[in-house]
Design a protein around this motif. Structure first.
Motif, PDB file in Angstrom:
ATOM      1  N   TRP A  13       0.837  -1.199   0.000  1.00  0.00           N
ATOM      2  CA  TRP A  13       0.000   0.000   0.000  1.00  0.00           C
ATOM      3  C   TRP A  13       0.866   1.240   0.000  1.00  0.00           C
ATOM      4  O   TRP A  13       1.874   1.307   0.701  1.00  0.00           O
ATOM      5  N   GLY A  14       0.459   2.215  -0.767  1.00  0.00           N
ATOM      6  CA  GLY A  14       1.064   3.538  -0.723  1.00  0.00           C
ATOM      7  C   GLY A  14       2.281   3.701  -1.613  1.00  0.00           C
ATOM      8  O   GLY A  14       2.985   2.753  -1.944  1.00  0.00           O
ATOM      9  N   HIS A  30       6.013   7.620  -8.437  1.00  0.00           N
ATOM     10  CA  HIS A  30       4.768   8.337  -8.755  1.00  0.00           C
ATOM     11  C   HIS A  30       4.622   8.503 -10.263  1.00  0.00           C
ATOM     12  O   HIS A  30       3.544   8.290 -10.816  1.00  0.00           O
ATOM     13  N   SER A  34       1.557   6.912 -12.331  1.00  0.00           N
ATOM     14  CA  SER A  34       0.600   7.797 -12.991  1.00  0.00           C
ATOM     15  C   SER A  34       0.611   7.667 -14.509  1.00  0.00           C
ATOM     16  O   SER A  34      -0.376   7.989 -15.166  1.00  0.00           O
ATOM     17  N   GLN A  42      -5.363   2.524  -8.062  1.00  0.00           N
ATOM     18  CA  GLN A  42      -5.534   3.578  -7.087  1.00  0.00           C
ATOM     19  C   GLN A  42      -6.849   3.348  -6.354  1.00  0.00           C
ATOM     20  O   GLN A  42      -7.895   3.195  -6.978  1.00  0.00           O
ATOM     21  N   GLY A  44      -9.046   5.148  -3.705  1.00  0.00           N
ATOM     22  CA  GLY A  44      -9.121   6.470  -3.078  1.00  0.00           C
ATOM     23  C   GLY A  44      -7.939   7.283  -3.569  1.00  0.00           C
ATOM     24  O   GLY A  44      -7.742   7.432  -4.768  1.00  0.00           O
ATOM     25  N   ASN A  45      -7.135   7.751  -2.646  1.00  0.00           N
ATOM     26  CA  ASN A  45      -5.943   8.496  -3.048  1.00  0.00           C
ATOM     27  C   ASN A  45      -4.657   7.714  -2.792  1.00  0.00           C
ATOM     28  O   ASN A  45      -3.577   8.272  -2.818  1.00  0.00           O
ATOM     29  N   ARG A  46      -4.789   6.401  -2.543  1.00  0.00           N
ATOM     30  CA  ARG A  46      -3.610   5.560  -2.287  1.00  0.00           C
ATOM     31  C   ARG A  46      -3.445   4.541  -3.395  1.00  0.00           C
ATOM     32  O   ARG A  46      -4.412   4.011  -3.928  1.00  0.00           O
ATOM     33  N   TRP A  47      -2.210   4.256  -3.712  1.00  0.00           N
ATOM     34  CA  TRP A  47      -1.883   3.225  -4.691  1.00  0.00           C
ATOM     35  C   TRP A  47      -1.741   1.892  -3.974  1.00  0.00           C
ATOM     36  O   TRP A  47      -1.278   1.837  -2.833  1.00  0.00           O
TER      37      TRP A  47
END
Length: 63
Positions: A13-14, A30, A34, A42, A44-47
């Protein structure tokens, strides 16, 4: 009664966790995430990515 064992997912996570796992900076990671160069999702806002899929991805691209 038999107990069924489901395979557990080993998730990373993250951004920081994924960066550490692949030996890249957070910024490099990142960019790779992306632009779709790493097959993560992804949530929510976490990978998040499954460790075995990350390993398989890099083993494939190394061949």
């Amino acid at each position: 009664m038999e107990k069924t064992t489901e395979p557990s997912l080993d998730l990373i996570w993250g951004l920081e966790g994924i960066a550490q796992a692949i030996g890249r900076t957070v910024r490099q990671t990142h960019h790779m995430l992306s632009t779709g160069k790493i097959p993560a999702k992804q949530v929510g806002n976490r990978w998040v990515i499954e460790r075995s899929k990350l390993i398989a991805f890099f083993m494939d691209s190394a061949a």
